[in-house]
Design a protein around this motif. Sequence first.
Motif, PDB file in Angstrom:
ATOM      1  N   SER A 120      31.463  27.633  58.697  1.00  0.00           N
ATOM      2  CA  SER A 120      32.255  28.722  59.251  1.00  0.00           C
ATOM      3  C   SER A 120      32.361  29.898  58.278  1.00  0.00           C
ATOM      4  N   LEU A 156      34.684  33.525  57.322  1.00  0.00           N
ATOM      5  CA  LEU A 156      35.997  34.156  57.434  1.00  0.00           C
ATOM      6  C   LEU A 156      35.749  35.640  57.707  1.00  0.00           C
ATOM      7  N   GLU A 189      38.457  32.718  61.809  1.00  0.00           N
ATOM      8  CA  GLU A 189      37.536  31.810  61.113  1.00  0.00           C
ATOM      9  C   GLU A 189      36.760  31.005  62.135  1.00  0.00           C
ATOM     10  N   ILE A 247      41.074  30.328  56.005  1.00  0.00           N
ATOM     11  CA  ILE A 247      42.111  31.203  56.561  1.00  0.00           C
ATOM     12  C   ILE A 247      43.498  30.773  56.053  1.00  0.00           C
TER      13      ILE A 247
END
Lengths: 103, 103, 103, 103
Positions: free
Chosen positions: D2, D4, D46, D86
Amino acid sequence: MSILVEFSVIPVGTGVSISPQIAKVLKIVAGSGLPYKANPMGTVLEGEWGAVMDIVKKCHDAVMKDSERALTIVTIDDRKGKEMRIEKKLESVEQKLGMKLKT
Amino acid sequence: MSILVEFSVIPVGTGVSISPQIAKVLKIVAGSGLPYKANPMGTVLEGEWGAVMDIVKKCHDAVMKDSERALTIVTIDDRKGKEMRIEKKLESVEQKLGMKLKT
Amino acid sequence: MSILVEFSVIPVGTGVSISPQIAKVLKIVAGSGLPYKANPMGTVLEGEWGAVMDIVKKCHDAVMKDSERALTIVTIDDRKGKEMRIEKKLESVEQKLGMKLKT
Amino acid sequence: MSILVEFSVIPVGTGVSISPQIAKVLKIVAGSGLPYKANPMGTVLEGEWGAVMDIVKKCHDAVMKDSERALTIVTIDDRKGKEMRIEKKLESVEQKLGMKLKT
């Protein structure tokens, strides 16, 4: 409908000089066939959202290949019914000013 | 020590075309005496922090004169011991690529 | 007249983890007395142009103390006749949505 | 993996107040199921690159529905082997500072 985009990819943690990574980015951009203009702080592209974002992702991924971390900044200027703004936007300003700008 | 800066001022709420305001900004920049390069998404400047930020503020204030709201975006690239990066940064990339870039 | 500003300082070339430098930045911000809100990507400040830019420069200089290079990104939202927008901007959105947002 | 991301969409030329459009954006974000945090200058998300960019495009398109022009700014922070940044990014800074930050 095309969008006008400026983007830059900054590797974080690979070293102080990032020109090798910027060279990788600009090789991808120059080979993409989309109209582009490089400047000392980023690259301006024009094209469809999907085509432009595809190139941004390719450039980001190329930098992440030999970097643990990268910051990618993308600014999109989308204006209905306008094309070839990569040329015309500054020309319109130059006409208003009655002078050529440094580019 | 000089910094390399890209900035843009976007009037919000005055209308869809913002080239009159960009013309005002670039007139201030071109008259400032600092090295600059205009691109379709912003203007790159090089100089001391105080001198550069003074111009950014003058441009922002000029746009706010006939706008209720403006967004100003500033990106600062500061690297110790380097000068004239407004020319050299892309030249260094062009040398690595062995080709001239469109600017 | 106060402006609403988000900024972040990214050290380039010191390593992959930049939280020690972000801690230095937020210590300066928290000690400044200006209203602020930290988020995972930057810090929002509100105040007069001079006061805010003074803090941004202090933070940038603190990071440059032990870094060869840093990138500082500043976004200014300036709207005439509005104050305490650091609280009211999202409240106005929440009222329109009829729901509380995650912050 | 992932990423941000912070993003904001600014309609240009629709008026000085843009909170109705920000409300549309945050309704899409809150309904997306991705972790998010809204702040007075943008929204942090995110998720996977594709999922996040899909939401950014949906928000941009929603604003363009009743605007002739919009500026969308996206900042991506991508770090290998890290998730739930996050929450953790600021927690790590708070630990270093030994204090809670205002958010």
